[in-house]
Design a protein around this motif. Sequence first.
Motif, PDB file in Angstrom:
ATOM      1  N   LYS A  94       0.827  -1.203   0.000  1.00 29.41           N
ATOM      2  CA  LYS A  94       0.000   0.000   0.000  1.00 29.41           C
ATOM      3  C   LYS A  94       0.861   1.253   0.000  1.00 29.41           C
ATOM      4  O   LYS A  94       0.530   2.247  -0.638  1.00 29.41           O
ATOM      5  CB  LYS A  94      -0.939  -0.008   1.209  1.00 29.41           C
ATOM      6  CG  LYS A  94      -1.924   1.162   1.223  1.00 29.41           C
ATOM      7  CD  LYS A  94      -2.926   1.049   2.354  1.00 29.41           C
ATOM      8  CE  LYS A  94      -3.922   2.208   2.323  1.00 29.41           C
ATOM      9  NZ  LYS A  94      -4.935   2.098   3.402  1.00 29.41           N
ATOM     10  N   SER A  95       1.985   1.187   0.694  1.00 32.39           N
ATOM     11  CA  SER A  95       2.867   2.349   0.775  1.00 32.39           C
ATOM     12  C   SER A  95       3.552   2.672  -0.554  1.00 32.39           C
ATOM     13  O   SER A  95       4.097   3.767  -0.728  1.00 32.39           O
ATOM     14  CB  SER A  95       3.938   2.125   1.849  1.00 32.39           C
ATOM     15  OG  SER A  95       4.709   0.957   1.566  1.00 32.39           O
ATOM     16  N   GLN A 109      -5.947   3.697  -4.306  1.00 31.43           N
ATOM     17  CA  GLN A 109      -4.497   3.681  -4.467  1.00 31.43           C
ATOM     18  C   GLN A 109      -4.127   3.446  -5.933  1.00 31.43           C
ATOM     19  O   GLN A 109      -4.693   2.561  -6.589  1.00 31.43           O
ATOM     20  CB  GLN A 109      -3.850   2.574  -3.621  1.00 31.43           C
ATOM     21  CG  GLN A 109      -3.641   2.938  -2.169  1.00 31.43           C
ATOM     22  CD  GLN A 109      -4.907   2.809  -1.354  1.00 31.43           C
ATOM     23  OE1 GLN A 109      -5.611   1.816  -1.448  1.00 31.43           O
ATOM     24  NE2 GLN A 109      -5.214   3.833  -0.560  1.00 31.43           N
TER      25      GLN A 109
END
Length: 206
Positions: A15-16, A26
């Motif tokens: 996710k980062s 995202q």
Amino acid sequence: MTNKNLFLYIKQYKKSDYKTAGIDVQYQIEIRPDERKVILIFSESNSNQDWKTNFNFPAKLYKNQKGDFLVHGGYVNAWKSCNDEIMNSFIESCKQLPEYTPLITGWSFGGAMSQLAAEDFYFRSGKKADVITFGSPKILYFKKSQKHFRASCNDIKQYTRINDFVTWNIPFPFVHFIEKTMLKERFSLKMIFNTAYTHTHYDELL
């Protein structure tokens, strides 16, 4: 990059690694000089908000180009919360590299976003992107919506597994993919109840 490697590449993203826009959508834009592609990648479900979006399935009018189209309401809300930011960035990247092919791709929730992004890209730029999705839910209600979205894309491959319950959209028989590409495997009740596995192992059949 083969489609198998593309899926594995998306799957290994954290996710980062993505940028977040709107209602927890995202995405990432990548330039691939070796393939001469500008790639817009959308993430799978990775938050409680994403699951709220997934289950907000009642149809909603989606207006773009000419005509009204019925689409999964949760995904429409999510896309409209971030489409300006994402499309402005993606179109600008494509303008800088006009000889590169635009590709929009995603897995699961990301596959749903990919379909809406491809239509939006065509609406804004007049150009058609290639679309590749893996384990995407169906989001387009009725043939009219399907026909409209298909006309907004170039080459389309939406990979589904027969035992991946995420792609079924039960009990809504009039919900469609843009263009389904069914992977070859046998129907299995055991595997349906193990959707957590089939949904995350598309690489086995690609």
